[in-house]
Write an enzyme that holds these catalytic residues in place. Sequence first.
Site, PDB file in Angstrom:
ATOM      1  N   ARG A 242     -11.594  -1.829  -1.862  1.00  0.00           N
ATOM      2  CA  ARG A 242     -10.978  -1.990  -2.814  1.00  0.00           C
ATOM      3  C   ARG A 242     -11.602  -1.411  -4.349  1.00  0.00           C
ATOM      4  NH1 ARG A 242      -7.262  -2.284   0.143  1.00  0.00           N
ATOM      5  NH2 ARG A 242      -5.633  -4.117   0.133  1.00  0.00           N
ATOM      6  N   GLU A 271      -4.656   2.247  -9.212  1.00  0.00           N
ATOM      7  CA  GLU A 271      -3.986   3.159  -8.266  1.00  0.00           C
ATOM      8  C   GLU A 271      -2.725   3.456  -8.506  1.00  0.00           C
ATOM      9  OE1 GLU A 271      -4.777   2.300  -4.128  1.00  0.00           O
ATOM     10  OE2 GLU A 271      -6.840   2.495  -4.297  1.00  0.00           O
ATOM     11  N   HIS A 290      -6.742   7.050  -1.249  1.00  0.00           N
ATOM     12  CA  HIS A 290      -6.342   5.719  -0.357  1.00  0.00           C
ATOM     13  C   HIS A 290      -5.702   6.209   0.760  1.00  0.00           C
ATOM     14  CE1 HIS A 290      -5.943   0.915  -0.947  1.00  0.00           C
ATOM     15  NE2 HIS A 290      -6.097   1.469   0.052  1.00  0.00           N
TER      16      HIS A 290
END
Length: 324
Positions: A242, A271, A290
């Site tokens: 994260r 994000e 990601h």
Amino acid sequence: MSTRRHVLAIVPAHVGGRAAGTALAATFPGDAHVTVVESAGEDPAALREAHAIVTALAAVDAGHLAAAPRLELVQCASHGYDYVDTAAARARGVTVCTIGSTGAEAQNVAEQTFALMLALAKQLVPAHTALREADWALPRLQRSLTELSGKTLGIVGLGQIGREVARRAAAFDLRILYTARRRVPAETEERLGARHVPLDELLAASDYVTLHAPLTEETRHLLDARRLALLKPTAFVINTARGALIDQDALADALERGALAGAGLDVFDPEPPTPSLRLLKAPNVVLSPHVGGVTRETVVRIGLAAVRNAADFLAGRPPRDVVN
């Protein structure tokens, strides 16, 4: 499962959107009524009717929970759950689950971790860019090339993903240190060749540090300016967990000063990252959007694991990976 059981499947645009959500909904048992949205507040009527929410990295906050009087379950289609207000869910008697113990993402996140480590050690991005521009960069790059063999890898968090990383590290002849909220059994340490040490000691001793901890209030900015300063100037930081585990400005400062050799980042806060994020232009950074838990294979495994757990819960069977 009763036909009156309603499920809200939330898949935001940046992780696949409505098309991915529709594919996820199709895997539910036929007697579930599934509504697909890209955010929890998109369809207030469906939220009011929902007995379960299945969310793929989409926020479920206290307001959403208050607007869902029938809600019994929030099922995260991920190992992490930081995007769900677990305290508010607990207060309302709503169960929150992940897919953590299934290991659905673990293998691929471990592979992404090593992809970033190798790209940094072998300077693949600047080498590729230089050759595209007809620049034979060998004399310049060889001064910064390094290897994994014989180095120390510090793993922060030794859950499913951290263990997959440790298993692969043995093949690269890496010495393994780890830190975790709970020390793993001695036989697991022996099998993985991993030694438990406090976080500060791990940071000071490691050549590569990779983060695999959940994001909680205790782990937010776990790597802050003080802890980043403990790292060797030749060390690399990898984050596939994260973004908020690292103070991003402090990391950018360290990279810009040359206090760190580099960073490999698959996750950001927020994000998608804002264009002003300094890390997008920091030196010797390898970035990916990601994708650590996302391949053709893992998307199927993640979706099925989330749906099975939600279906079990709604059918009165004990769910797995309850976090609250």
